[in-house]
Structure formats: structure tokens, C-alpha cells
Design a protein around this motif. Structure first.
Motif, short mmCIF file in Angstrom:
data_model
loop_
_atom_site.label_atom_id
_atom_site.label_comp_id
_atom_site.label_asym_id
_atom_site.label_seq_id
_atom_site.Cartn_x
_atom_site.Cartn_y
_atom_site.Cartn_z
N LEU A 1 -37.96 -25.23 -20.35
CA LEU A 1 -38.23 -23.80 -20.14
C LEU A 1 -37.81 -23.31 -18.76
O LEU A 1 -38.00 -22.13 -18.44
CB LEU A 1 -39.73 -23.52 -20.33
CG LEU A 1 -40.30 -23.76 -21.73
CD1 LEU A 1 -41.82 -23.63 -21.70
CD2 LEU A 1 -39.70 -22.79 -22.73
N THR B 1 -37.00 -19.53 -17.16
CA THR B 1 -37.52 -18.45 -18.01
C THR B 1 -38.79 -17.87 -17.42
O THR B 1 -39.47 -18.49 -16.59
CB THR B 1 -37.83 -18.96 -19.43
OG1 THR B 1 -38.93 -19.89 -19.36
CG2 THR B 1 -36.62 -19.65 -20.04
N LEU C 1 -31.53 -18.28 -15.65
CA LEU C 1 -31.63 -18.91 -16.97
C LEU C 1 -30.60 -20.02 -17.13
O LEU C 1 -30.92 -21.12 -17.61
CB LEU C 1 -31.47 -17.87 -18.06
CG LEU C 1 -32.64 -16.90 -18.29
CD1 LEU C 1 -32.21 -15.72 -19.16
CD2 LEU C 1 -33.82 -17.63 -18.93
N ARG D 1 -35.33 -19.82 -25.21
CA ARG D 1 -34.50 -19.57 -24.03
C ARG D 1 -33.11 -19.06 -24.42
O ARG D 1 -32.54 -18.23 -23.71
CB ARG D 1 -34.40 -20.82 -23.17
CG ARG D 1 -33.43 -21.88 -23.68
CD ARG D 1 -33.53 -23.19 -22.94
NE ARG D 1 -32.46 -24.09 -23.32
CZ ARG D 1 -32.52 -25.41 -23.17
NH1 ARG D 1 -33.61 -25.98 -22.69
NH2 ARG D 1 -31.48 -26.16 -23.51
#
Length: 535
Positions: free
Chosen positions: A129, A132, A458, A510
Motif C-alpha cells: 500500500l 497511497t 504512488l 492502488r
């Protein structure tokens, strides 16, 4: 289903019956490893009602405050503002899990021992993750949960266990935190927003204090006529799983006219005709994006039409912009927010959509009902009907303002209200003045920069959108046991052919965030080009 699980289910069904829950056209059965238990139809129910549960069985803040053991210390913490009503339920569940003679044991035994939310991810799964919004939010949630229970609750629970006769039971902090984490997850995955009659919470003759906005565990700001909306768990109904097309909905029956049971909650079929036997009875958790679904419930939906992108301007960065104090005042006067959710559906009416015109467009930057001399002198841009984030631009215009534009806004507002400041300008008037002074170019450039930074974060955290797609195409999914936040272990990265459900959900989430960031960035860049041409 294993014999042990079958025994737990039978005890739970007996417990429901003893506590007044009526299964009229359904039964509780095991679904699969992803869902656990769920409700399934057995017959087409009379009047479409599958299940009825008395409200007195619901686990609400009021129940916690009325508990002879937990009530007094919880009321003290609530009055001092140390906790909120949600925390009361989480504390109640933690305590009942630890009590050796809890009357709630048949119900608690039916609740999963692990969940799919990021709190329960292994170290390697959680790293999926990175970059994010959910990674940052979950990190803060872990720290907050651990600090609150360590500082305020652990000693309290240990004292209460001794008072309850569990003096010989030793609870390590790791065990305690595991139970607390489970209680937190139980609440967020199973709680309902229950519309309770005001007379149920405040019986006739009781006094509602005016100074304190929280009483009897209920936030009075949620008052709506004779109804108070209270979060809580309703055993039986909370076994309904989520589906986009719900098979049922739940209602509160104050008088008993619908269900025959006064002060109850009942599960009602949404279909008027016969209901298919052995079909799962699902409810809808609402229109939620994958970020919210994964954070609260531990699952995601592929190609989620309700997905959204969170864009925000960091509050700490605002401290360092030129004329920050003046800009903060203008932001406050406009009731502008530094963060905004951009639903995926906005793209259906953007520059690159097939739709010819955006529906239900709001007033753009100004209140057209005003007639002051300078209003409307700046030409409304030709691209306004295709712009997908006008509300977000309200904040960004102000943040991007130059010194001369700030002075111009002040001048326009003085002309509007008079040099003596006879009244305060409305938020719409301030927005109009900022629009007249600035236009869109600075705000759109700032938006492009924010989206570019978000995309870089990201991709730096987990690679490109194309990389995520290849991972999903290459790997299949397997179950993996989840670990709580109290366990600091790592798991070797899954091989090239299988991945855990948690890792799969992380990649789906994501990738969706990268896709939305790229698409909204394209919209912002195109709007900026058009703006510069028309300036």
C-alpha cells in the motif's frame, strides 16, 4: 464446516432465540473463507420479513453506559471528552472478549478471529500500500489504537476483570492489543447506523442537558425530528454480507405495526415476489470506493464504479506560502476545504468523455443572483461545462493568489460592503471576488502539480499502473492467515503464481488510484491549456 464451528453455530442460534430474535424465513450458514457466515433464505417470508431482532439486544453506547461494570468509568471518560461513543462499543467488545463468563460468548464466538483490513495485514502485505492515502491512514490508525489502549484502557480493563472475578487471569499487552484490534475491526465491519425513536433513548420525564452535546452515549447533533441516529451492532442482522444489488434492507419498527414486535429492527426483502430458497440475503453497505471498503471492511470491488480519488493540499504546506495568514482568512470566509473527493463518475462528463454536456452543473465561482458593479466582469470560460472539479478550484485559487490579487480581492469586497464594513460579505461573495481577481490559471497549475506529485508518490511506492496489471494477470489468489498489529513479523514475498487475498486487494486498490490520478491529471492539464489560451 468443521464440527467445532457447527457447535458454535448451534449455540449461537439458541442464544438468538433466547434473546428474542426471530428467524422467520432465513437461517445462518457458512458461506466461504472470504465471507465467513451469512444469512440464507429458507422460505418466502410472510410480509417479506426475514428476521426480527429486539432493539434491547443491540450493542449501542447506551447499553455500555448502563452496564453495571463498565458504565461508571465509561461515563466519566465520556464526560471528560477522552473518548467518543464509538470507542465505548469497542471497549465493551474488548472487555466481553476477555471476560471468562461473558453472557455474550455465543455471539462473540461467531465473529471472525481475523479480518481483511490493513490493520491485519502482514508486514509485506502492508508494504503493497506504500504511496497511497490508505497506507498513511492505516499507519496513523495503528499508532492511535495502540496509544489509546496502552495509555487509557489497559489498566482499566485489568481492574474491571479483577472486580468481575477474573483475578487469576493474566493478560499480556500483546494479547490485550490483539483483542482490542479485533474489537475495533468488529465495530467497523458490522456496525449499523440505527434510527432510534427519541423516546427509546430518552424515556418520558428524562432531562436532556443543553450544555453537553453528548448524553446517554448519543451524539445529539444527529437529532432529526423524533429520531436519533445511533451506531451499534445488531446480532443476527449483522451477519448480512454486502452486495451491490442488495436482496434486503433493514428497518426499525417502533410500534410493532410492521413486524409484530415493538421496538425492533427487521430485515425486509426488496423483492415483492417469491424469494429463491437457499439464496444468500445481502444488504448494501452503500456507495463506497475501494479505499473506504478496504479500510473499513477488508475487501475491494474490481472496476468499482463508486471509486474516488482524494486530493488534498497539505495544511503544513499552507504555512509556508506567501501571505499565508491572509489566504487562511479568505479560505475560512469561503468555507473552502483543503481536501476534496473526486468520484470516478465525474469523468463521465469531462473533456474526454462521450457525454456532450455535464449534468447538474453548479454555479461557477460566483453567485449569479448578485448584482454588484464588478460581478461578472470576468468572462466565464468556455470549458466550464466540461470542468470536473470546480469546487476544488475554490481553495486552490486562493492558495495560488499573488500579492496584487489579494489586494484586488480586498478592494472588491470593500466596494461591496462599504469602507466602514457595515456587514460581513457572504461566502458566495468572497468566492466571486476571488474569481474576479484571479481566474483559473493559478489554481489549475497548482492542481496539475498536486496530481503529478500524487502520481509520483504512488509509482515510487509500488510501480506503475501497467506493472500492477501484469501482477494481477500473472498471479492467482490464495487465502492467507492474517496477523494482528501486535505481531511484528514478516512474510516472504509470494511467489510468481500465487498471492494472498490481502495482496490482491491492495493491488486492485492502488491500481485504481493510479488510474484515477492519471485520468484526472489529463483533465486538469487540458483545462489549464484552454485557460491559458483564453486568458
Amino acid at each position: 464446516m468443521a464440527t467445532e464451528e457447527q457447535n458454535k453455530l448451534e449455540l449461537f442460534l439458541q442464544w438468538l432465540q433466547v434473546n428474542g430474535v426471530e428467524l422467520r424465513g432465513c437461517d445462518i450458514k457458512y458461506c466461504d473463507s472470504t465471507k465467513g457466515f451469512g444469512l440464507f433464505s429458507t422460505t418466502t417470508p410472510s410480509n417479506g420479513i426475514f428476521l426480527v431482532a429486539p432493539l434491547d439486544l443491540a450493542i449501542t453506547p447506551m447499553r455500555v453506559l448502563e452496564d453495571p461494570l463498565l458504565g461508571p468509568p465509561c461515563r466519566a471518560m465520556l464526560e471528560e471528552g477522552e473518548v467518543d461513543d464509538r470507542f465505548l462499543i469497542i471497549l465493551f467488545l474488548t472487555m466481553e472478549r476477555l471476560r471468562s463468563k461473558s453472557s455474550w460468548k455465543p455471539y462473540l464466538d461467531m465473529i471472525p478471529n481475523s479480518f481483511g483490513s490493513p490493520l491485519w495485514f502482514t508486514h509485506d502485505e502492508f508494504q503493497e500500500l506504500k504511496g497511497t492515502t490508505l497506507y498513511r491512514a492505516s499507519t496513523l490508525q495503528k499508532k492511535s489504537l495502540q496509544a489509546v489502549f496502552e495509555d487509557k484502557v489497559k489498566d482499566l480493563v485489568e481492574r474491571l476483570l479483577i472486580m468481575d472475578g477474573d483475578s487469576e487471569r493474566e493478560v499480556t499487552f500483546e494479547d490485550f492489543l490483539w483483542y482490542a484490534t479485533m474489537a475495533n475491526s468488529v465495530f467497523w465491519t458490522r456496525a449499523l447506523n440505527i434510527p432510534l425513536p427519541r423516546t427509546y433513548i430518552f424515556p418520558e420525564g428524562s432531562q436532556v442537558p443543553g450544555a453537553n452535546n453528548v448524553t446517554n452515549g448519543v451524539n445529539l447533533s444527529s437529532k432529526e425530528g423524533e429520531t436519533l441516529w445511533v451506531e451499534g451492532l445488531v446480532p443476527g442482522i449483522d451477519f448480512c454480507n454486502h452486495a451491490l444489488r442488495a436482496a434486503a434492507t433493514w428497518e426499525v419498527d417502533s410500534t410493532g405495526s410492521a413486524s409484530g414486535v415493538p421496538l425492533s429492527m427487521y430485515l425486509l426483502s426488496v423483492n415483492e415476489g417469491p424469494f429463491e430458497v437457499e439464496k444468500e440475503i445481502t444488504i448494501s453497505y452503500g456507495n463506497k470506493g475501494n479505499e473506504e471498503l478496504l479500510y473499513l471492511y477488508g475487501f475491494v470491488i474490481e472496476d468499482n464504479s463508486d471509486d474516488y480519488l482524494m486530493v488534498h493540499y497539505p495544511a503544513e504546506a499552507l504555512q509556508n506560502v506567501p501571505f499565508s495568514d491572509s489566504k487562511k482568512q479568505l479560505l475560512q470566509a469561503q468555507k473552502a476545504e483543503l481536501r476534496c473527493l473526486l468520484p470516478k463518475s465525474l469523468l463521465d462528463h469531462g473533456f474526454f468523455s462521450s457525454s456532450s454536456e455535464r449534468k447538474n452543473i453548479k454555479e461557477y465561482a460566483m453567485d449569479k443572483a448578485t448584482n454588484f458593479s464588478w460581478s461578472g466582469q470576468r468572462k466565464i470560460p468556455s470549458y466550464v461545462k466540461k470542468l470536473v472539479f470546480p469546487e476544488l478550484l475554490t481553495s486552490l485559487r486562493t492558495i495560488a493568489m499573488q500579492e496584487n490579487e489579494i489586494f484586488k480581492v480586498q478592494s472588491l469586497l470593500e466596494e461591496l460592503v462599504g469602507n466602514e464594513g457595515e456587514r460581513e460579505p457572504s461566502d458566495a461573495e468572497v468566492r466571486s471576488a476571488v474569481w474576479e481577481a484571479c481566474g483559473d490559471s493559478g489554481a489549475l497549475q497548482l492542481l496539475v502539480d498536486l496530481l503529478n506529485t500524487k502520481l509520483m508518490d504512488l509509482e515510487e511506492g509500488s510501480g506503475t499502473e501497467e506493472y500492477d496489471t501484469k501482477l494481477l494477470e500473472k498471479n492467482c489468489v490464495r487465502d492467507s492467515p492474517a496477523l494482528s498489529i501486535s505481531v511484528d513479523k514478516t512474510e516472504s514475498t509470494p511467489d510468481d503464481e500465487v498471492m494472498s487475498k490481502n495482496r490482491w486487494a491492495s493491488i486492485i486498490y492502488r491500481r485504481g488510484q493510479k488510474q484515477l490520478t492519471r485520468l484526472f491529471l489529463r483533465e486538469a492539464e487540458h483545462a489549464l491549456q484552454l485557460c491559458l489560451k483564453e486568458r
